[in-house]
Design a protein around this motif. Structure first.
Motif, PDB file in Angstrom:
ATOM      1  N   SER B 372      34.614 -91.913 -93.793  1.00 14.38           N
ATOM      2  CA  SER B 372      34.945 -90.499 -93.602  1.00 14.38           C
ATOM      3  C   SER B 372      36.208 -90.302 -92.768  1.00 14.38           C
ATOM      4  CB  SER B 372      33.788 -89.788 -92.895  1.00 14.38           C
ATOM      5  OG  SER B 372      34.244 -88.602 -92.264  1.00 14.38           O
ATOM      6  N   ILE B 373      37.144 -89.496 -93.283  1.00 15.49           N
ATOM      7  CA  ILE B 373      38.375 -89.244 -92.517  1.00 15.49           C
ATOM      8  C   ILE B 373      38.105 -88.342 -91.319  1.00 15.49           C
ATOM      9  CG2 ILE B 373      40.024 -89.744 -94.337  1.00 15.49           C
ATOM     10  CD1 ILE B 373      40.184 -86.784 -94.981  1.00 15.49           C
ATOM     11  N   GLY B 375      35.055 -88.749 -89.595  1.00 11.23           N
ATOM     12  CA  GLY B 375      34.427 -89.754 -88.743  1.00 11.23           C
ATOM     13  C   GLY B 375      35.436 -90.677 -88.073  1.00 11.23           C
ATOM     14  N   HIS B 376      36.489 -91.020 -88.793  1.00 12.62           N
ATOM     15  CA  HIS B 376      37.490 -91.947 -88.256  1.00 12.62           C
ATOM     16  C   HIS B 376      38.077 -91.448 -86.940  1.00 12.62           C
ATOM     17  CE1 HIS B 376      38.361 -93.655 -92.548  1.00 12.62           C
ATOM     18  NE2 HIS B 376      37.277 -94.161 -92.012  1.00 12.62           N
TER      19      HIS B 376
END
Lengths: 157, 446
Positions: B372-373, B375-376
């Protein structure tokens, strides 16, 4: 398309990612193309079963543009990646449906700062010919440890 | 020499409210005490009843660092027990879930146990005759955990013999679980898929605090949600309607004023939620047929009440978050002082259209997956904090936003949605449950 054309495509696509030529990589996808990383062994449903990734061109575009951003904090420092691929196996030359199918065994390495992670699995390509060039209808990544917990996977297997 | 063990004053001094000492995030002894004290004293989520529908079904989980096992017995009840053979300590069940048939059998020496944990048989049993074995704890089989409560199918467990009852611990906060389950026309939730798992190198509490952190999305997630919005603005002429994906991403860029107005509600014992009068989930497209199903099931008024209560994130102290309107539960599992495993589960609403489940799976994939961008960037913040907190230049985390003198601790209140009040609320509970039933070996603060 010859078998060599198909096999070269798979190696060339991986090289495009490793060289971080993102716009060239996006252009390899058909407008209805999908990038799919299932969460389950032999999963057949990307909609009503969970996946790690299931992205269309719009979402892949968001990812690629984000990688270039000045405020992309999880990319300070930037990640780099490397694809080690076994020779792709051609499963179909599309006699019935015009879809070329390949399956390739890989080890993918992603590194950022002092950390390095490897992932093993198989990538399945479904390709179609549009105006004399091959495009990706489906790129499917089957990791051997699809049910393990990962830290950040930021680039593209 | 232990600094905190047996010293409830030293533990209490770590929490000033508006300031939290960094040891809660980086100190190994504090982590051990969380495993010995905090988690056993609290009601901990271990799974959902729908995962163990049939006789012989089981799931394994952990409470703190203690492995536990929940199974469906032939009397139809769910039993929870410690996942260790009373002989040499071998974990009886080695998989996240399964069906054991009529009994559990330890693979080491074939001691067998009924699915309620009681001892069934030991091979060559005559070797125990006249030895006093019958007086041993081992003779009673797998150690059962008595304090188990199943609420709308969610299984909660309290390891400590003494403590608050389930109802006392959660109080009105259960309304979030109720709202989530009531969004099913049949009032039932189901787990039908495995969770998304995400490994984090940070302390578990950072993750919990982030769930009610409304001043970070527009900053930390600018690169993800912001890029999604700008790409959409550019491309939308190619689409006839807003894709589900864009509907989920775009509200992350809501401005401060939106969150301020949406409010935060705190409850006693560390529970609380963002999105009181609205949330980032409020403008999703209607799903065909769903409204009619809900009206048929509940009547017009009650259906409107359920669907109109669109909370954002509810933190259930100590370590889970429930996103009621979407049907997601995130379990922040502590593995080490700087290591946390996050398991994000999606509930299916029984009897509701598949489109709702599709959307929940999409949300979980976009926001809670290791790919996930969103989450990152969250993980990047936590990892940087885990390292930054080792600096001795400042030993305190600052939670001063919208602090008021003499802020009450165990109370129910609605406050400005950008307040750090819920984070402080979690620490008041942390302080309370850490020292409950703790042996006092040091009498005065040093």
């Amino acid at each position: 398309m010859t078998r060599d054309d198909l096999i070269d495509f798979v190696y060339d696509e991986a090289a495009t990612i490793d060289q971080m030529r993102w716009d060239d990589w996006l252009a390899l996808f058909h407008t209805d193309g999908r990038y799919w990383m299932p969460l389950e062994w032999q999963q057949d449903d990307p909609i009503l079963q969970p996946s790690l990734m299931y992205e269309d061109r719009l979402l892949l575009t968001v990812r690629v543009e984000r990688l270039a951003g000045e405020r992309t904090f999880s990319q300070k420092p930037k990640s780099r990646c490397h694809h080690l691929m076994e020779r792709p196996r051609v499963l179909s030359v599309g006699e019935d449906d015009g879809v070329y199918k390949l399956r390739t065994s890989f080890i993918y390495t992603e590194t950022r700062g002092d950390l390095l992670e490897r992932y093993s699995g198989w990538v399945g390509h479904e390709l179609v010919e549009v105006d004399g060039a091959l495009q990706i209808k489906l790129k499917r990544i089957d990791l051997i440890n699809f049910d393990a917990p990962f830290s950040n996977i930021q680039l593209f297997i | 020499m232990d600094r905190y063990r047996g010293n409830s004053q030293a533990i209490a001094d770590l929490v000033k409210g508006h300031a939290i000492h960094r040891d809660v995030y980086v100190n190994e002894e504090i982590f051990e005490l969380e495993m010995e004290q905090l988690f056993p004293n609290s009601w901990i989520y271990i799974g959902h009843e729908s995962q163990i529908r049939n006789t012989g079904d089981f799931i394994t989980s952990k409470i703190g660092n203690q492995p536990v096992l929940a199974s469906r017995h032939r009397d139809g009840q769910v039993y929870v027990m410690h996942n260790r053979c009373p002989h040499k300590g071998v974990k009886i069940a080695s998989e996240p879930c399964g069906n054991t048939g009529k009994f559990f059998r330890c693979p080491y020496h074939a001691w067998s146990f009924k699915t309620d944990g009681s001892l069934l048989a030991i091979p060559l049993k005559k070797g125990y005759e006249g030895t006093g074995f019958d007086t041993d704890q081992a003779a009673r089989g797998l150690t059962r955990i008595e304090n188990v409560k199943i609420y709308r199918g969610l299984i909660f467990v309290r390891l400590a013999d003494e403590g608050l009852s389930f109802e006392e611990f959660f109080g009105e906060s259960l309304s979030t679980i109720d709202n989530m389950a009531d969004r099913s026309p049949e009032g039932e939730l189901e787990v039908i898929s495995q969770p998304i798992r995400y490994m984090h190198t940070c302390n578990w509490k950072m993750l919990v605090e982030n769930q009610t952190d409304t001043c970070h999305p527009m900053v930390a997630h600018e690169s993800s949600a912001g890029t999604a919005v700008s790409v959409w603005e550019r491309e939308k002429h190619n689409f006839t309607k807003t894709p589900m994906a864009v509907q989920l991403y775009a509200p992350f860029m809501s401005p401060y004023e939106f969150y301020e107005g949406a409010g935060i509600r705190v409850w006693p014992n560390g529970h609380g939620h963002t999105g009181v009068s609205g949330s980032i989930h409020q403008d999703y497209e209607d799903v065909d047929g769903y409204q009619d199903m809900m009206v048929e099931a509940y009547g017009k008024d009650r259906a409107a009440e359920i669907l109109g209560d669109i909370r954002h994130n509810t933190v259930y102290f100590p370590n889970i978050m429930v996103k009621g309107p979407v049907g997601i539960l995130r379990n922040f599992i502590p593995l080490g002082v700087d290591k946390t495993l996050v398991e994000s589960w999606v509930f299916k609403l029984k009897g509701a259209p598949d489109k709702l489940y599709e959307r929940a799976l999409m949300y979980n994939r976009f926001i809670n997956a290791p790919t996930s961008i969103v989450g990152h960037d969250d993980l990047e913040m936590y990892e940087r904090a885990q390292e930054g907190l080792l600096s001795n230049g400042n030993e305190w985390v600052n939670l001063r936003r919208l602090w008021e003198d003499e802020e009450p601790e165990d109370t129910t209140e609605v406050v400005n949605g950008t307040s750090e009040r819920q984070m402080r609320n979690q620490f008041y509970a942390w302080r309370k449950f850490m020292v409950q039933n703790m042996d006092q070996t040091v009498e005065a603060a040093e």
